[in-house]
Design a protein around this motif. Sequence first.
Motif, PDB file in Angstrom:
ATOM      1  N   SER A 272     -10.175  -1.025   0.770  1.00 50.59           N
ATOM      2  CA  SER A 272      -8.955  -0.081   0.455  1.00 50.59           C
ATOM      3  C   SER A 272      -9.259   1.473   0.357  1.00 50.59           C
ATOM      4  O   SER A 272     -10.471   1.636  -0.343  1.00 50.59           O
ATOM      5  CB  SER A 272      -8.320  -0.771  -0.500  1.00 50.59           C
ATOM      6  OG  SER A 272      -6.900   0.009  -0.612  1.00 50.59           O
TER       7      SER A 272
ATOM      8  N   ARG B  66      -4.433   6.626  -0.350  1.00 49.53           N
ATOM      9  CA  ARG B  66      -3.651   7.634   0.031  1.00 49.53           C
ATOM     10  C   ARG B  66      -3.961   7.405   1.546  1.00 49.53           C
ATOM     11  O   ARG B  66      -3.874   8.390   2.232  1.00 49.53           O
ATOM     12  CB  ARG B  66      -3.777   9.107  -0.240  1.00 49.53           C
ATOM     13  CG  ARG B  66      -3.464   9.263  -1.708  1.00 49.53           C
ATOM     14  CD  ARG B  66      -3.715  11.044  -1.914  1.00 49.53           C
ATOM     15  NE  ARG B  66      -5.051  11.360  -1.993  1.00 49.53           N
ATOM     16  CZ  ARG B  66      -5.824  11.383  -2.890  1.00 49.53           C
ATOM     17  NH1 ARG B  66      -5.560  10.540  -4.197  1.00 49.53           N
ATOM     18  NH2 ARG B  66      -7.187  11.338  -2.774  1.00 49.53           N
ATOM     19  N   ARG B  67      -4.348   6.149   1.681  1.00 47.25           N
ATOM     20  CA  ARG B  67      -4.657   6.010   3.604  1.00 47.25           C
ATOM     21  C   ARG B  67      -3.118   5.966   4.096  1.00 47.25           C
ATOM     22  O   ARG B  67      -2.148   5.587   3.511  1.00 47.25           O
ATOM     23  CB  ARG B  67      -5.099   4.596   3.434  1.00 47.25           C
ATOM     24  CG  ARG B  67      -4.455   3.617   3.223  1.00 47.25           C
ATOM     25  CD  ARG B  67      -5.251   2.301   3.311  1.00 47.25           C
ATOM     26  NE  ARG B  67      -4.778   0.977   2.628  1.00 47.25           N
ATOM     27  CZ  ARG B  67      -3.693   0.447   2.905  1.00 47.25           C
ATOM     28  NH1 ARG B  67      -3.196   0.535   4.273  1.00 47.25           N
ATOM     29  NH2 ARG B  67      -3.355  -0.741   2.236  1.00 47.25           N
ATOM     30  N   ASN B  68      -3.386   6.215   5.542  1.00 48.31           N
ATOM     31  CA  ASN B  68      -1.976   6.011   6.220  1.00 48.31           C
ATOM     32  C   ASN B  68      -1.692   4.581   6.286  1.00 48.31           C
ATOM     33  O   ASN B  68      -2.425   3.822   6.322  1.00 48.31           O
ATOM     34  CB  ASN B  68      -2.346   6.741   7.903  1.00 48.31           C
ATOM     35  CG  ASN B  68      -0.901   6.535   8.551  1.00 48.31           C
ATOM     36  OD1 ASN B  68      -0.600   5.414   8.876  1.00 48.31           O
ATOM     37  ND2 ASN B  68      -0.379   7.541   8.713  1.00 48.31           N
ATOM     38  N   ARG B  69      -0.345   4.087   6.327  1.00 46.88           N
ATOM     39  CA  ARG B  69       0.084   2.890   6.106  1.00 46.88           C
ATOM     40  C   ARG B  69      -0.470   2.010   7.514  1.00 46.88           C
ATOM     41  O   ARG B  69      -0.302   0.970   7.293  1.00 46.88           O
ATOM     42  CB  ARG B  69       1.795   2.832   5.986  1.00 46.88           C
ATOM     43  CG  ARG B  69       2.565   3.150   7.338  1.00 46.88           C
ATOM     44  CD  ARG B  69       3.765   3.124   7.137  1.00 46.88           C
ATOM     45  NE  ARG B  69       4.778   3.200   8.638  1.00 46.88           N
ATOM     46  CZ  ARG B  69       4.998   2.188   9.274  1.00 46.88           C
ATOM     47  NH1 ARG B  69       4.211   0.982   9.184  1.00 46.88           N
ATOM     48  NH2 ARG B  69       5.433   2.377  10.597  1.00 46.88           N
TER      49      ARG B  69
ATOM     50  N   ARG C 161      -5.445  -0.351   7.658  1.00 48.65           N
ATOM     51  CA  ARG C 161      -5.528  -1.520   6.951  1.00 48.65           C
ATOM     52  C   ARG C 161      -6.607  -1.365   5.817  1.00 48.65           C
ATOM     53  O   ARG C 161      -6.691  -2.016   4.675  1.00 48.65           O
ATOM     54  CB  ARG C 161      -5.573  -2.985   7.556  1.00 48.65           C
ATOM     55  CG  ARG C 161      -4.456  -3.098   8.314  1.00 48.65           C
ATOM     56  CD  ARG C 161      -3.143  -3.351   7.355  1.00 48.65           C
ATOM     57  NE  ARG C 161      -3.044  -4.461   6.725  1.00 48.65           N
ATOM     58  CZ  ARG C 161      -2.668  -5.805   7.164  1.00 48.65           C
ATOM     59  NH1 ARG C 161      -2.224  -5.900   8.501  1.00 48.65           N
ATOM     60  NH2 ARG C 161      -2.695  -7.009   6.287  1.00 48.65           N
TER      61      ARG C 161
END
Length: 315
Positions: A51, A54-57, A60
């Motif tokens: 993980s 602040r990753r883009n949704r 994954r």
Amino acid sequence: MASILDSVNQRTQMVGQNRLELLLFRLSGQQRFGINVFKVREVLQCPRLTSIPRRNRLVRGVAHIRGQAISIIDLSLATGGPAITDIENRFIIIAEYNRTVQGFLVGGVDRIININWENIMPPPKGAGRDAYLTAVTEIDNKLVEIIDVERILADISPVSTELSDDVKNQPITVAKENLTILITDDSAVARGQIKRALESLEIPLEVKKNGKEALDWLKEKAKEVDGNVQPHVPVLVSDVEMPVMDGYTLTAEIKADPNLADVRVILHTSLSGVFNQAMVKKVGADDFIAKFHPDELATAVKKWLNAENIVAETE
């Protein structure tokens, strides 16, 4: 070396024959999708994902594969579907688009098929996921959808279409009157990017969605001018992957027609790999540029506009 050359020869046999190979896969249901094999590096069972904050949704996580950290995009989520579950038993397709490597999380992988671009059609209007599709086809009497990956990548990480001042200031040495630059690309996102990058040239842009549309338009233009099209349409910027007629076949058709042969063809594509230069040489394209760098594209267009054998007719 011999095996590499044999592989190049085998793949380039399809060039100019309007054919491609599709890897078929599924997302969260039974609907099948396709991706050009040329873009695929490998297919793996999904490894453990890390993980990232602040990753883009749609992302994954990150997979560490052969010493490289690769973002894993859930293609189901990216096309408006539900998230893919049980991901440790799913697969990732490692592919190269627009000079970067991505991993696409998919529910399952089917097989590779060889198909003619003539059997691949633009998506029907009103389809549930039509905004994310560039084409559809039918395999075994069932619909196969081809996803507009460029749109998905643009949603996750938008690219700039602004030209640098240095490129903006590069002169165009031919008269612009009566000139048109032809653009063909099946992706609405890509068409918009190209148009914005070339608008500063202040030359009218004619935009088509596939090679057949572009070729028909050029042939009509040849009738209109009663001969050589090149003084009026000096440059074509064409994608390679397009339904009905691909960019390689379009190029071969143009170079085989005396009234069209002098048009400079720039193949502008998200495809990248060891086979591209052999393909470009075979069909006679004048230039090859990997997507998407606006300065490189505009510089190439200006180069061919300024070529010595381009003589623009003025009124």
